[in-house]
Design an enzyme around this catalytic site. Structure first.
Site, PDB file in Angstrom:
ATOM      1  N   ASP A  83       0.846  -1.198   0.000  1.00 24.75           N
ATOM      2  CA  ASP A  83       0.000   0.000   0.000  1.00 24.75           C
ATOM      3  C   ASP A  83       0.884   1.252   0.000  1.00 24.75           C
ATOM      4  O   ASP A  83       1.818   1.350   0.804  1.00 24.75           O
ATOM      5  CB  ASP A  83      -0.865  -0.038   1.271  1.00 24.75           C
ATOM      6  CG  ASP A  83      -1.926   1.034   1.293  1.00 24.75           C
ATOM      7  OD1 ASP A  83      -2.399   1.429   0.216  1.00 24.75           O
ATOM      8  OD2 ASP A  83      -2.297   1.469   2.413  1.00 24.75           O
ATOM      9  N   HIS A 192      -7.445   9.924   4.240  1.00 25.83           N
ATOM     10  CA  HIS A 192      -7.029   8.911   5.205  1.00 25.83           C
ATOM     11  C   HIS A 192      -7.353   9.358   6.633  1.00 25.83           C
ATOM     12  O   HIS A 192      -7.425  10.549   6.907  1.00 25.83           O
ATOM     13  CB  HIS A 192      -5.522   8.670   5.097  1.00 25.83           C
ATOM     14  CG  HIS A 192      -5.117   8.026   3.803  1.00 25.83           C
ATOM     15  ND1 HIS A 192      -4.209   8.589   2.945  1.00 25.83           N
ATOM     16  CD2 HIS A 192      -5.520   6.881   3.216  1.00 25.83           C
ATOM     17  CE1 HIS A 192      -4.065   7.795   1.890  1.00 25.83           C
ATOM     18  NE2 HIS A 192      -4.843   6.761   2.020  1.00 25.83           N
ATOM     19  N   HIS A 223      -9.385   4.889  -1.918  1.00 25.12           N
ATOM     20  CA  HIS A 223      -8.654   4.944  -0.642  1.00 25.12           C
ATOM     21  C   HIS A 223      -9.504   5.700   0.370  1.00 25.12           C
ATOM     22  O   HIS A 223     -10.520   6.300   0.023  1.00 25.12           O
ATOM     23  CB  HIS A 223      -7.313   5.653  -0.838  1.00 25.12           C
ATOM     24  CG  HIS A 223      -6.288   4.783  -1.493  1.00 25.12           C
ATOM     25  ND1 HIS A 223      -5.130   4.407  -0.874  1.00 25.12           N
ATOM     26  CD2 HIS A 223      -6.274   4.197  -2.717  1.00 25.12           C
ATOM     27  CE1 HIS A 223      -4.439   3.634  -1.693  1.00 25.12           C
ATOM     28  NE2 HIS A 223      -5.101   3.492  -2.825  1.00 25.12           N
ATOM     29  N   ARG A 293      -2.704 -12.302  25.713  1.00 22.52           N
ATOM     30  CA  ARG A 293      -3.616 -13.030  24.820  1.00 22.52           C
ATOM     31  C   ARG A 293      -5.061 -12.653  25.099  1.00 22.52           C
ATOM     32  O   ARG A 293      -5.902 -12.700  24.211  1.00 22.52           O
ATOM     33  CB  ARG A 293      -3.416 -14.532  24.989  1.00 22.52           C
ATOM     34  CG  ARG A 293      -2.074 -14.995  24.469  1.00 22.52           C
ATOM     35  CD  ARG A 293      -1.778 -16.403  24.870  1.00 22.52           C
ATOM     36  NE  ARG A 293      -1.742 -16.527  26.333  1.00 22.52           N
ATOM     37  CZ  ARG A 293      -1.285 -17.610  26.978  1.00 22.52           C
ATOM     38  NH1 ARG A 293      -0.840 -18.641  26.307  1.00 22.52           N
ATOM     39  NH2 ARG A 293      -1.285 -17.652  28.302  1.00 22.52           N
TER      40      ARG A 293
HETATM   41  P1  13P Z   1      -8.705   4.828   5.918  1.00 25.23           P
HETATM   42  O1  13P Z   1      -7.812   5.718   6.701  1.00 25.23           O
HETATM   43  O2  13P Z   1     -10.003   5.475   5.587  1.00 25.23           O
HETATM   44  O3  13P Z   1      -8.899   3.486   6.549  1.00 25.23           O
HETATM   45  O4  13P Z   1      -7.987   4.556   4.504  1.00 25.23           O
HETATM   46  C1  13P Z   1      -6.980   3.588   4.386  1.00 25.23           C
HETATM   47  C2  13P Z   1      -6.283   3.632   3.080  1.00 25.23           C
HETATM   48  O5  13P Z   1      -6.678   4.284   2.136  1.00 25.23           O
HETATM   49  C3  13P Z   1      -5.063   2.818   2.992  1.00 25.23           C
HETATM   50  O6  13P Z   1      -4.424   2.978   1.771  1.00 25.23           O
HETATM   51  O1  G3H Z   2      -3.015   4.769   3.599  1.00 26.10           O
HETATM   52  C1  G3H Z   2      -2.308   4.700   4.579  1.00 26.10           C
HETATM   53  C2  G3H Z   2      -2.538   3.765   5.667  1.00 26.10           C
HETATM   54  O2  G3H Z   2      -3.483   4.249   6.551  1.00 26.10           O
HETATM   55  C3  G3H Z   2      -1.229   3.334   6.271  1.00 26.10           C
HETATM   56  O3  G3H Z   2      -0.878   4.011   7.409  1.00 26.10           O
HETATM   57  O4  G3H Z   2       1.608   4.253   7.105  1.00 26.10           O
HETATM   58  O5  G3H Z   2       0.563   4.448   9.357  1.00 26.10           O
HETATM   59  O6  G3H Z   2       0.711   2.231   8.222  1.00 26.10           O
HETATM   60  P1  G3H Z   2       0.592   3.751   8.067  1.00 26.10           P
HETATM   61 ZN    ZN Z   3      -4.481   4.973   0.988  1.00 20.79          ZN
END
Ligand code: 13P
Ligand code: G3H
Ligand code: ZN
Length: 336
Positions: A83, A192, A223, A293
């Site tokens: 990602d 995000h 996203h 756990r």
């Molecule tokens: P959210 O922050 O809405 O969960 O989006 C996640 C995302 O786009 C990861 O690439």
């Molecule tokens: O799109 C981004 C995700 O929310 C990933 O977040 O880089 O903190 O793992 P992170």
């Molecule tokens: Zn994203």
């Protein structure tokens, strides 16, 4: 079943007109929760790791957790996807680990940062250049590639763009034909994190058919698709959290986006909220317990509940057995 390429899962989703969740994972409990939900709903699944997740798990731990998930669920198609890959180097690392799909996020320049830690947008030309470079590397290996056109706002640490730019449909045809991406992340007003909107959420859904028209062979990705369920926010706050004015994308808008052609739906924040809520509640209610756990198990169960419902709501439930899964070896032929 080996891990399958993203392109196959999305092509099948296109045929069936449903969405497939792409869920960010960082640890065993998240992966187990998602696998349980997918096994019970018979759902194809995209497990995705950010650069932050790769760093957190020193890469090799995450790789083996995902392989364990596949070994434990041999009859589910599972994609292992990078990602927001910031550059070719990280794309290469993910592919070397065995990822069957990568995102190269050429929409922003991760090498530059403003005083708030946000990254400036890349020019259209630069975005094409870095995205094509990733496709040229990944495709001969059978690995699928997602690119991004337009930028999402938002407050997630690693992926923060300095400004929001909705996807311009007039750039889509050139972007897709010059790069060769299999999937295209579009900016239609989501962002995000847990604070997507200040007032009633409204997405630029009308952009989806305009974009799809200009790239009929490319699958569209949304996203920033967490819904930020208010019951999770309340639970977190009831047990010591301080989340204010958190707001996400309502499920009916996600379902409207799926109807218009979105097929990959990225969810990270809702998993974080569910895990945090479950753990906070458990620890407050059981102050004497110090067996990890117990509380991690409670967090895992919370993720399972939330994600299983999404699998049903996105429409991917019931589709795990629709097709014979392809390998990366099979996928090489698609790009010759
Ligand atoms: P959210 O922050 O809405 O969960 O989006 C996640 C995302 O786009 C990861 O690439
Ligand atoms: O799109 C981004 C995700 O929310 C990933 O977040 O880089 O903190 O793992 P992170
Ligand atoms: Zn994203």
């Amino acid at each position: 079943m080996p891990l399958v390429p993203l392109k196959q899962v999305l092509d099948e989703a296109n045929k069936g007109s449903y969405g497939v969740g792409a869920y960010n994972v960082n640890n065993m409990e998240q992966i187990q929760a998602l696998m349980q939900g997918a096994a019970e709903t018979r759902t194809p699944l995209i497990l995705q790791a950010s650069r932050g997740a790769l760093e957190y798990t020193k890469m090799v731990y995450l790789k083996h957790l995902i392989l364990a998930a596949v070994e434990d669920n041999p009859d589910l198609p599972v994609v292992c996807h990078l990602d927001h890959g910031p550059n070719l180097e990280v794309v290469k690392q993910a592919i070397a680990l065995g990822f069957t799909s990568v995102m190269i996020d050429g929409s922003i320049d991760y090498a530059q940062e403003d005083e708030k830690g946000a990254h400036p947008p890349r020019s259209f030309k630069e975005n094409i250049r870095v995205t094509k470079e990733a496709c040229d590397y990944a495709h001969p290996l059978g690995v699928s590639v997602e690119g991004e056109l337009g930028t999402l706002g938002g407050i997630e640490d690693e992926t923060q763009a300095a400004s929001t730019q909705l996807t311009n449909p007039d750039q889509v045809e050139q972007f897709v034909s010059e790069t060769g991406v299999d999937a295209l992340a579009v900016a239609i007003g989501t962002s995000h994190g847990a604070h997507k909107f200040k007032e009633a959420p409204k997405l630029a859904l009308d952009l989806i058919p305009k974009i799809q028209e200009r790239a009929p062979e490319t699958t569209l990705v949304m996203h920033g698709s967490s819904s930020v369920p208010q019951e999770l926010v309340k639970q977190i706050n009831a047990y010591g959290g301080t989340l204010e004015k958190a707001m996400g994308v309502p499920m009916d808008q996600i379902q409207a986006a799926i109807k218009l052609g979105i097929r990959k739906i990225n969810v990270d924040t809702d998993g974080r909220l569910a895990f945090t809520g479950g753990i906070r509640q458990y620890l407050v209610q059981n102050p004497k317990v110090f067996d990890q756990r117990k509380y991690l198990g409670q967090g895992r169960d919370a993720i399972y509940q939330v994600m299983k419902q999404k699998m049903i709501d996105f429409g991917s439930a019931g589709h795990a057995g629709d097709y014979e899964p392809k390998t990366l070896e099979d996928a090489k032929a698609w790009y010759k």
